[in-house]
Design an enzyme around this catalytic site. Structure first.
Site, PDB file in Angstrom:
ATOM      1  N   ASP A 299      33.279 115.814 118.172  1.00  0.00           N
ATOM      2  CA  ASP A 299      32.767 114.852 117.425  1.00  0.00           C
ATOM      3  C   ASP A 299      33.451 114.957 115.776  1.00  0.00           C
ATOM      4  OD1 ASP A 299      29.657 113.321 116.406  1.00  0.00           O
ATOM      5  OD2 ASP A 299      31.751 112.442 116.798  1.00  0.00           O
TER       6      ASP A 299
ATOM      7  N   PHE B 261      21.670 112.132 115.308  1.00  0.00           N
ATOM      8  CA  PHE B 261      20.216 112.758 115.717  1.00  0.00           C
ATOM      9  C   PHE B 261      19.375 112.969 114.676  1.00  0.00           C
ATOM     10  CE2 PHE B 261      21.850 113.582 119.759  1.00  0.00           C
ATOM     11  CZ  PHE B 261      23.292 113.900 119.721  1.00  0.00           C
TER      12      PHE B 261
END
Ligand SMILES: *[C@@H]1O[C@H](CO)[C@@H](O)[C@H](O)[C@H]1NC(C)=O
Ligand SMILES: *[C@@H]1O[C@H](CO)[C@@H](O)[C@H](O)[C@H]1NC(C)=O
Ligand SMILES: *[C@H]1O[C@@H](CO)[C@H](O)[C@@H](O)[C@@H]1NC(C)=O
Length: 974
Positions: A810, A698
């Site tokens: 994650d 991101f």
């Protein structure tokens, strides 16, 4: 002379002729005449939405059967025509004057236009003429005086003009006259005394002038005199004139009457309403109005009245305690009243006590708390001092409390938080001090809260956002500090917010964009900083926006162009830069709106004395380049992320409900250290590549040092990448609510329109990834074990630490960061998920990292704590084999899991990281045992079927046991 003889003959002929005509009229009027007259009416009606006359008034049946028509039982002639409220439009035909037996004509509540035909004045049997609520105009026919049987005359709510014919006041049979709400002028005819039966007179809302005929006040029959809103002048007759034994209502408000209130008024013992508000009466308010035992409304405001000078108190109030039915007491705007409120005020039984603008002195007696019926108390603009009596808190019915413009001192009494019915609270312009009590948030009925221009200090209580029905909120010109409430978006219906002239600091919460009814927002003259949120574009009703004199930085969001009703806009004296939006209302604003900023530029069309904007100024150019790279690099990721955002969004409401709120357990976002874009830019040498720690899904992470020397990692989100915006939100939400020694600590966030960053604790040890694979690092088995215990503890906390399980989703070596003491911290919550209380799994499509993903997550998008356990198993394998699950040796059937599984226990040493065995001969056996236990545990974690995996509690316990055993064995063997 011949002429004189001729005249009598002529006279006789004329008389005879007229007799014959009248005889023939009388002789020939019959039910057919009535039918013709009514058909004439039907013909004049041009709109009959209910089709009443159209279908029913048919000559097939007798008029006596027509709807709204009544006939006399003997003579079978029409006696009443009653078409009230039928939505008829049209005009009144003169033919109705032929209904010679008519006693009742009611056409009220329709849409008749035109004049009253004077032929109606020949209806000598007419008793009720009711034409109110139409659109009739012209003069009231003078011949109306012929209606010698008339008892009720209702002509109100039309547009009649001209004088009131004096002939009206000659109809001695009249009982009620209602001419109100017209455009009548002239005087009230003096013939008033010729109405011996008159009970009710309504002339309000006209333009009638002159004096009120004194004979009105000498009537033994009159009950209601209602004359407000005219231009009547003169005095009321003094004592002797006022003899009205039946008078119940005397309403004279909004005229030009003057002189004294006659003391004899207190003899009108049936009086229930006395309203002389808005005249020029002078002298004293009579002190014996208490004799009027039936009085319900006493309104004497807006005059020049005074209280008797014999007392320093408002003595007339004392006698009113006898009026047990008195609901409304209003004497506002009589500046000469002065004096103090007597203690006897506590004996009143009023619901409304309105005494603003009376120069009342002294303090508010605590006895006010005894007026238990009180609904509305208004003492605005007096000279009241002292502190607020806490007894006001007893007035359980109070809905409006207004004490603006006095000199009240001291604290805001918390007792007022008992007033659960309160919807209006106005304290503007006093000298109140201390904090605004948090309990005000309990007054959920509040719609108007005005506390401006006092000396309130401390921060705005966060509880105020519980006032979800509030419409207007004014806290301006106080000494308030601290941040704006975070969840400002909860004021869903608010229309006006004024927090100007305080010392508020911090940033504006994005949730402000939810206030779609807001028309007025002033935050001017504070110390607010950060960006003007993009979400301001959601304030679609905004008319006034004043953000001047703060420290706002960044650009003026283009989204403000959407505010179509914006009339007044002021962002002067901030630190804004970049291009001023040039569409929508922005074409109308002058330089006054923008002056005193850092580096604003404007397109020439706006005609502002500001420099033009360079084509690629303010990062437009570079932003495009980044966009391009990202669209090439992350196309697949983007698509999956969009789905993730949708899914996450759809669960948002539920999640919020389940999250422990900031107030419950942890400091709120607002308590984070505030960091501006500029500070971050400086801290990272302008986000230079030399400070880049890594690039993630991101965004990028930079190392930096804040101005106070604090070493931080700055995670900058790539906002062009769809999903990053959400990721920022998710990460903020997760991190602000959880604290654990093995989770990366968040220090601050920086959220601008086009820039979002998280400022995290800097981890000098780098990531586990780096330590495992780079050549100048080495982690021994104990270090690796410790790191795994740290990570497992973090996961245990996330899964079991409080009511809402957090799933990391994650887990991988890149997201495990080490501090200088080699303590591991789990970071990167960008795609974390929160489970509701009753969910154990959710579905999602967020992109986790291939290789660490559990099978059920990879194939079906099922997220549960068990998925993290699976990833942890893979992580354990990787940490002790130093093989990535994505290594090229793993292909097809051969995964890291299968590879480890088939090697245990005999070929263990073929899979364990060989570095762990070098030079550690003496510990060989301990290391081997340890590695075996760990990899076996790893396989338990990575079971194919989620239900068969163990949970993180057990994992932590097992790892700790393994560690103790290892320490024990290696020490023994050492
Ligand atoms: C007209 O209305 C009246 C009253 O509702 C009813 O009795 C009568 O039958 C109606 N006449 C016709 C022709 O519809
Ligand atoms: C009369 O007309 C108004 C507006 O045209 C309408 O709203 C109302 O419902 C009508 N009333 C009746 C009784 O038909
Ligand atoms: C009565 O009304 C007048 C108008 O006012 C008409 O002109 C006349 O024709 C009518 N007379 C009859 C008998 O219907």
């Amino acid at each position: 002379m011949g002429n004189t003889r001729f005249i009598p003959i002529l006279m006789v002929a004329v008389l005879l002729f007229s007799f014959m005509i009248s005889f023939s009229t009388k002789a020939t009027t019959n039910i057919n005449t009535d039918q013709l007259a009514l058909l004439a009416l039907k013909a004049r009606v041009n709109s009959d939405p209910q089709n009443l006359l159209t279908t029913n008034w048919s000559t097939v049946s007798s008029v006596c059967n027509w709807i709204g028509v009544t006939c006399g039982s003997r003579h079978r002639r029409v006696t009443a025509v009653n078409l009230i409220g039928m939505n008829l439009s049209g005009t009144i035909p003169p033919h109705l004057g032929n209904l010679s037996f008519l006693a009742v004509l009611s056409l009220s509540g329709n849409n008749f236009m035109g004049v009253i035909p004077s032929s109606l004045c020949s209806l000598l049997k007419l008793e009720l003429l009711s034409l109110y609520e139409n659109n009739l105009y012209g003069q009231i026919p003078v011949a109306i005086g012929n209606l010698s049987s008339l008892r009720w005359l209702y002509l109100s709510k039309n547009q009649f003009s001209g004088f009131i014919p004096s002939s009206v006041f000659n109809i001695s049979s009249l009982v009620q006259i209602d001419l109100s709400c017209n455009q009548l002028i002239g005087n009230i005819p003096l013939q008033f005394g010729n109405l011996p039966k008159l009970e009710e007179l309504y002339l309000s809302f006209n333009s009638i002038s002159g004096i009120i005929p004194p004979r009105i006040f000498n009537s033994s029959t009159v009950r209601f005199i209602v004359l407000p809103a005219n231009q009547l002048s003169g005095y009321l007759p003094s004592n002797t004139g006022l003899w009205l034994p039946k008078l119940e209502i005397l309403e004279l408000a909004k005229n030009e009457l003057s002189g004294l209130i006659p003391a004899s008024i207190s003899n009108a013992s049936r009086l229930t309403i006395l309203d002389i508000d808005g005249n020029s009466f002078s002298g004293y308010i009579p002190i014996d109005l208490g004799n009027l035992r039936d009085l319900q409304i006493l309104a004497v405001g807006q005059n020049n009245l005074a209280s008797t000078p014999s007392s320093s108190e408002l003595s007339f109030l004392s006698s009113l305690a006898n009026c047990k039915h008195l609901r409304v007491l209003e004497f506002a705007i009589n500046p000469m009243i002065s004096g103090k409120l007597p203690v006897s005020i506590g004996n009143l039984s009023v619901e409304q006590f309105l005494a603003y603008g009376c120069n009342i002195k002294g303090s508010i007696p605590g006895e006010i708390g005894n007026v238990s019926n009180l609904i509305w108390l208004d003492l605005d603009n007096n000279k009241l001092g002292g502190s607020l009596p806490t007894t006001i808190g007893r007035l359980k019915n109070l809905q409006r409390l207004s004490l603006q413009g006095n000199n009240l001192e001291g604290f805001f009494p918390a007792e007022l938080c008992n007033l659960k019915s309160l919807s209006y609270l106005y304290f503007t312009g006093n000298k109140l001090v201390g904090p605004i009590p948090a309990c005000l948030g309990d007054l959920v009925s509040l719609r108007y809260l005005f506390l401006g221009s006092n000396k309130f200090a401390n921060s705005i209580p966060s509880t105020l956002t519980r006032l979800t029905d509030i419409l207007q909120l004014n806290l301006s010109s106080n000494c308030l500090s601290g941040p704006l409430p975070v969840d400002i978006g909860k004021w869903k219906v608010i229309t006006s917010i004024d927090f100007s002239k305080n010392q508020l600091s911090g940033e504006i919460s994005m949730s402000i964009g939810d206030l779609t009814d807001l028309t007025y927002l002033s935050l001017s003259g504070n110390r607010l900083q950060g960006p003007i949120p993009e979400s301001f574009g959601g304030l679609i009703s905004l008319q006034v926006l004043d953000l001047s004199r703060n420290n706002f930085s960044g650009i003026i969001p283009k989204s403000l162009e959407k505010l179509l009703y914006l009339e007044h806009f002021n962002v002067s004296f901030n630190r804004l830069q970049g291009e001023i939006p040039n569409k929508g209302s922005f074409t109308n604003f002058s330089i006054q709106s923008f002056m005193g900023n850092k580096a604003l530029c404007a397109v020439p069309q706006l005609q502002l004395p500001l420099p033009p904007c360079k084509a690629n100024s303010f990062g437009k150019h570079s932003r495009k380049a980044i966009q391009l790279v990202e669209y090439i690099l992350f196309p697949i990721g983007s698509i999956i992320l969009v789905l993730a955002v949708i899914l996450t969004f759809s669960r948002r409401g539920k999640r919020n409900a389940n999250l422990p709120t900031a107030q419950e357990n942890f400091p709120a976002l607002a308590e984070w250290r505030r960091v501006s874009y500029q500070e971050l830019q400086q801290a990272t040498y302008g986000f230079s590549e030399s400070k880049l720690l890594g690039v993630g899904c991101f965004g990028s992470v930079y190392q930096g040092i804040l101005s106070d020397g604090l070493s931080v990692a700055v995670k900058v989100f790539n906002l062009e990448l769809e999903g990053a915006f959400k990721s920022f939100g998710v990460e903020c939400e997760v991190l602000r609510n959880i604290r654990h020694r093995n989770l990366v600590k968040i220090i601050s966030s920086c959220s601008n329109v086009d820039f979002k960053a998280l400022v995290l604790e800097f981890m000098p040890g780098g990531s586990l990834e780096k330590c495992l694979y780079s050549h100048n690092h080495f982690l021994d088995i104990l270090q690796r074990l410790n790191i795994m215990i740290d990570v497992a503890s973090a996961l245990e906390y996330l899964h079991h630490g409080y009511t809402t399980p957090v799933i990391h989703c994650d887990l991988k070596p890149n997201n495990i960061l080490l501090d200088e003491d080699m303590v591991a911290h789990l970071g990167d919550f960008g795609i974390a998920k929160l489970l509701g209380e009753h969910d154990s799994t959710i579905h999602t499509m967020t992109l986790a990292t291939i290789g660490y993903m559990s099978p059920e997550y990879g194939s079906k998008g099922i997220v549960s704590t068990k998925g993290d356990v699976y990833s942890f198993g893979i992580l354990l394998m990787e940490t002790f084999t130093r093989k990535k699950p994505t290594d090229e040796i793993f292909a097809g059937e051969m995964s890291i899991k299968y590879w480890v599984k088939q090697s245990l226990p005999s070929a263990l040493m073929e899979v364990v990281d060989t570095n762990l065995l070098n030079n550690r001969e003496r510990q060989y056996s301990a290391t081997r045992d340890c590695a075996l236990s760990i990899l076996q545990l790893a396989l338990e974690c990575s079971e194919e079927v989620p239900e068969e995996r163990i949970d993180m509690k057990e994992v932590v316990a097992k790892l700790k046991k393994i560690k103790i055993k290892f320490l024990h064995e290696s020490n023994r063997r050492a």
